[in-house]
Enzyme design. Structure first.
Site, mmCIF file in Angstrom:
data_model
loop_
_atom_site.group_PDB
_atom_site.id
_atom_site.type_symbol
_atom_site.label_atom_id
_atom_site.label_comp_id
_atom_site.label_asym_id
_atom_site.label_seq_id
_atom_site.Cartn_x
_atom_site.Cartn_y
_atom_site.Cartn_z
ATOM 1 N N GLU A 37 -22.468 -27.223 3.633
ATOM 2 C CA GLU A 37 -24.203 -27.688 3.356
ATOM 3 C C GLU A 37 -24.690 -28.869 4.379
ATOM 4 O O GLU A 37 -25.849 -29.541 4.724
ATOM 5 C CB GLU A 37 -24.303 -27.468 1.773
ATOM 6 C CG GLU A 37 -24.498 -25.278 1.713
ATOM 7 C CD GLU A 37 -25.237 -24.729 2.280
ATOM 8 O OE1 GLU A 37 -26.523 -25.047 3.560
ATOM 9 O OE2 GLU A 37 -24.871 -23.261 3.188
ATOM 10 N N TYR A 120 -32.733 -26.672 -0.877
ATOM 11 C CA TYR A 120 -32.945 -25.428 -0.403
ATOM 12 C C TYR A 120 -31.239 -25.377 -0.788
ATOM 13 O O TYR A 120 -30.468 -24.465 -0.455
ATOM 14 C CB TYR A 120 -33.115 -25.510 1.208
ATOM 15 C CG TYR A 120 -31.600 -24.829 2.275
ATOM 16 C CD1 TYR A 120 -31.577 -23.830 2.751
ATOM 17 C CD2 TYR A 120 -30.257 -25.723 2.456
ATOM 18 C CE1 TYR A 120 -30.926 -23.397 3.172
ATOM 19 C CE2 TYR A 120 -30.032 -25.659 2.977
ATOM 20 C CZ TYR A 120 -29.866 -23.984 3.679
ATOM 21 O OH TYR A 120 -29.161 -23.474 5.053
ATOM 22 N N ASP A 138 -35.026 -22.269 4.347
ATOM 23 C CA ASP A 138 -35.580 -24.009 5.354
ATOM 24 C C ASP A 138 -35.587 -23.442 6.773
ATOM 25 O O ASP A 138 -36.914 -22.586 6.706
ATOM 26 C CB ASP A 138 -33.673 -24.335 5.590
ATOM 27 C CG ASP A 138 -32.984 -22.943 6.630
ATOM 28 O OD1 ASP A 138 -33.231 -22.141 6.468
ATOM 29 O OD2 ASP A 138 -32.063 -23.192 6.639
#
Ligand code: SF4
Length: 359
Positions: A37, A120, A138
């Site tokens: 991520e 997020y 996002d």
């Protein structure tokens, strides 16, 4: 069936995780998910993939990453840009290793407390690794929701953020939040694309407001335009006794903790050697210099908020009659590969028509 339910049902029916296999999908290891991520923030999957694989190989667990030297991690990050991510990655790994006994946090709030993790990323990790019900929001999700529901509230306004966030939460599949989050992200990345979305392949086309009202190009709406500043850098490659000088960038500016050649920043790049020489003398008195070749053509690197224009000067330093700045490090050219440089310097160094065999 109401519009929200139709959206959720259609999305989950459309989603086949096997259509887009990625090494961080369908795994539960929170450390690996977190790595992916952070790497994928601001980075395309194709570009981030190799970095992810290299990081997992070099640092199989979070303690390995925490124990790695800063320069080594920055070097591994080289080329990915947004280097604050690498610094935060290290800080967060050390926080987990030292403060949490190496145990990755298992709650949304705990994950959010890690440096470099925003709402997020925390939602993504919490749902993928621990199946916690937190909806991701996002750029992909803003776009899909704005278009399908026809929302023209600016996504970066306070009202917009609240509106989108409430809608995203209400759409989340509470049974399988991780799968739902993957589905909406993949849908935005492969079908509802920023430009030329593949509406004819979209399972929701019948109820899509943007498609039916021909508003695809105008949605989503953003209120703030990013203003970019332009900067002009002269990089001085000071050759001295078959070595050159580099320095680490420090302070609050772009490319923090990366290396560079001695730098003169000016108001423009239109400068001939005599003027540049004078500026060098004003800054670092006592350097005896001559040019090995005229300044290169302009290299450019475009960042989110800045455009940096760069000219490189290959110079011969024949004598030093005063102290050099303390942070200048003298190295052999073949050692340049050991240091992490901004992309614009890498491009210069890799362009062998420009400097190889110069000396
Ligand atoms: S119809 Fe087109 S614009 Fe609407 S959600 Fe589907 S892909 Fe996006």
């Amino acid at each position: 069936m109401n519009k929200e339910r139709f959206f959720q049902r259609s999305l989950m029916a459309w989603y086949k995780p096997s259509d887009r296999p990625l090494p961080w999908k369908s795994i539960q290891n929170p450390y690996h998910i977190w790595l992916s991520e952070i790497i994928l923030q601001q980075t395309r999957v194709e570009q981030g993939m190799n970095y992810y694989l290299r990081f997992v190989e070099a640092y199989p667990c979070i303690q390995d990453l925490a124990a790695a030297p800063d320069d080594e991690v920055m070097k591994r990050w080289e080329g990915l840009g947004y280097y604050s991510r690498a610094r935060n990655l290290l800080a967060a790994a050390r926080y987990v290793a030292n403060e949490l006994n190496g145990v990755f946090p298992e709650s949304y709030e705990g994950i959010l407390a890690m440096k470099g993790v925003g709402s997020y990323t925390a939602a993504a990790i919490a749902s993928f690794a621990f199946n916690l019900p937190h909806a991701v929001l996002d750029g992909n999700v803003f776009r899909v929701l704005a278009r399908f529901f026809g929302i023209s509230t600016p996504q970066d306004s306070t009202t917009g953020k609240k509106q989108f966030s409430q809608l995203a939460d209400s759409l989340l599949d509470q049974e399988v939040p991780g799968l739902y989050n993957q589905a909406i992200m993949d849908f935005g990345a492969t079908v509802c694309l920023p430009r030329n979305p593949k509406c004819q392949q979209c399972p929701m086309i019948d109820q899509c407001v943007a498609f039916n009202e021909k508003r695809i190009a105008e949605l989503p709406v953003k209120s703030k335009k990013i203003v970019k500043t332009t900067r002009f850098f002269h990089y001085l490659i000071l050759n001295h006794q078959e070595q050159v000088y580099v320095q680490k960038r420090e302070g609050k500016d772009i490319w923090q903790d990366l290396y560079q050649f001695p730098l003169l920043e000016t108001a423009s790049l239109e400068m001939e050697w005599p003027d540049l020489h004078q500026r060098i003398q004003e800054n670092w008195m006592g350097l005896k210099l001559s040019t090995l070749r005229a300044g290169t053509q302009v290299f450019q690197q475009i960042l989110t908020h800045q455009v940096v224009n760069v000219r490189f000067w290959e110079l011969e330093l024949s004598a030093i009659e005063s102290n050099l700045p303390e942070n200048w490090i003298q190295i052999r050219r073949e050692e340049l590969g050991l240091y992490a440089f901004p992309r614009v310097i890498d491009r210069y160094l890799k362009d062998d028509t420009l400097y190889l065999n110069l000396l």
